[in-house]
Scaffold this motif. Structure first.
Motif, PDB file in Angstrom:
ATOM      1  N   GLU A 181       7.475  -1.560   1.583  1.00 27.99           N
ATOM      2  CA  GLU A 181       7.977  -2.220   0.361  1.00 27.99           C
ATOM      3  C   GLU A 181       9.257  -3.008   0.635  1.00 27.99           C
ATOM      4  O   GLU A 181       9.535  -4.002  -0.020  1.00 27.99           O
ATOM      5  CB  GLU A 181       8.258  -1.189  -0.745  1.00 27.99           C
ATOM      6  N   ILE A 224       6.549   4.312  -6.689  1.00 27.98           N
ATOM      7  CA  ILE A 224       5.388   4.365  -5.773  1.00 27.98           C
ATOM      8  C   ILE A 224       4.609   5.650  -6.040  1.00 27.98           C
ATOM      9  O   ILE A 224       3.387   5.630  -6.240  1.00 27.98           O
ATOM     10  CB  ILE A 224       5.838   4.304  -4.289  1.00 27.98           C
ATOM     11  N   SER A 260       4.588   3.518   3.274  1.00 30.04           N
ATOM     12  CA  SER A 260       4.785   2.896   1.953  1.00 30.04           C
ATOM     13  C   SER A 260       6.205   2.408   1.668  1.00 30.04           C
ATOM     14  O   SER A 260       6.395   1.261   1.277  1.00 30.04           O
ATOM     15  CB  SER A 260       4.347   3.866   0.862  1.00 30.04           C
ATOM     16  N   THR A 304       1.254  -1.357  -4.031  1.00 32.03           N
ATOM     17  CA  THR A 304       2.247  -1.436  -2.946  1.00 32.03           C
ATOM     18  C   THR A 304       1.601  -2.200  -1.793  1.00 32.03           C
ATOM     19  O   THR A 304       0.375  -2.175  -1.640  1.00 32.03           O
ATOM     20  CB  THR A 304       2.620  -0.031  -2.422  1.00 32.03           C
TER      21      THR A 304
END
Ligand code: AKB
Length: 314
Positions: A84, A275, A80, A141
């Motif tokens: 990003e 997130i 993640s 995301t």
């Protein structure tokens, strides 16, 4: 006939533990490890290894025609926080990598494929507590969007081409053998290393950020269990919710303090906070329990005791 197992992403956090478990059960020569990274000397000494970039179809064809894998664990992905920062590369690796491996699995007649999804498939409008298997999913995301798209393709490849894909929505995973890389839940591993080394830790998630987590031994057990289950037990062909336990950084620090009384933690939330805030705090995994018998063994105290013992002796 023994299975020939291919682990793609064997040098990563899950791959490291999974490779060890599978080689114990199936014998080292039947478990082929591959990763984009050159092998560690230790891994190479224990069995076959191939350097593989999942975006290179020719390299994939070479590995598949050499080893003819009957079972594949396709773990290579960008997590993640890193995705990003590199949205296009993250999407390309997570999606094109999946298509390339699924297409090769069909072409070379692989019997079963495991591919991990994540709690990142859920989003800000998902019910946060005991998140059900089926609910609103609006990941915000690039990692979560790629995992949700990947889940849809797991189901599609199964329905359209009969590929026997099995998948789990991993929570944050905590293990001592390998470091995670680029995830939002990584603090729950870093904290142990810093606690033992420096006696303190600065958490990049704030107190009160509850997330679903799991000890690596449970995650590896679940992964092998779903991959080996009879096909008629796998009713969900997208991906199964999977739960261990939930905690926030403060609860984790308090549990560590029981073993290391001088341990101190402070907080400096960064971009990963947003997130984490979009993800569930706990997961309902009833379908995994009833379909193929999932039953976790670790809770927070047991995981913390095990992590500290293992890392101290390492
Ligand atoms: C991450 O934090 O990105 C991963 C995950 C929850 O899939 N550990």
């Amino acid at each position: 006939m023994p299975e020939t197992i291919l682990i793609i992403g064997s040098e990563g956090q899950v791959g490291t533990d999974l490779a060890e478990s599978l080689r114990e059960v199936h014998g080292s020569s039947n478990v082929v490890c591959c990763d984009i990274r050159p092998h560690t000397r230790e891994r190479a000494a224990h069995g076959p290894y191939a350097e593989l970039n999942v975006l290179e179809r020719e390299e994939i064809a070479e590995v598949f025609s050499k080893y003819k894998p009957t079972v594949i664990y396709h773990l290579a992905a960008m997590l993640s926080a890193t995705a990003e920062m590199n949205p296009k590369t993250g999407w390309e690796l997570n999606m094109d990598g999946l298509f390339n491996i699924f297409d090769a699995a069909i072409e070379y007649g692989t019997k079963r494929v495991f591919w991990p999804s994540s709690i990142a498939v859920f989003g800000p409008n998902t019910p946060r507590e005991h998140t059900p298997q089926y609910c609103v999913m609006d990941p915000n995301t690039v990692y979560g969007i790629s995992k949700l798209a990947g889940e849809r393709y797991c189901e599609y490849y199964h329905k359209r081409w009969g590929l026997d894909v099995r998948s789990l929505r991993y929570p944050g995973l905590i293990g001592w053998k390998a470091q995670p890389g680029g995830g939002t839940t990584d603090y729950a591993v870093d904290i142990f290393h810093q606690a033992l080394k420096n006696g303190k830790y600065t958490s990049f998630l704030s107190a009160g950020t509850y997330l679903p987590m799991m000890y690596m031994d449970d995650a590896v057990r679940a992964t092998i269990q779903i991959t080996d289950a009879p096909a008629d037990q796998i009713r969900i062909r997208s991906s199964y919710n999977l739960s261990g336990f939930s905690f926030d950084p403060a609860e984790l620090a308090a549990e560590i303090k029981k073993h290391l009384p001088h341990f101190e933690m402070d907080y400096k939330p960064d971009n990963r906070q947003a997130i984490a805030d979009s993800w569930p705090s706990s997961i309902d995994d009833e379908a995994a329990r009833s379909d193929w018998g999932w039953d976790p063994e670790y809770d927070l105290p047991k995981m913390v005791a095990e992590m500290l013992t293992r890392l101290s002796s390492k």
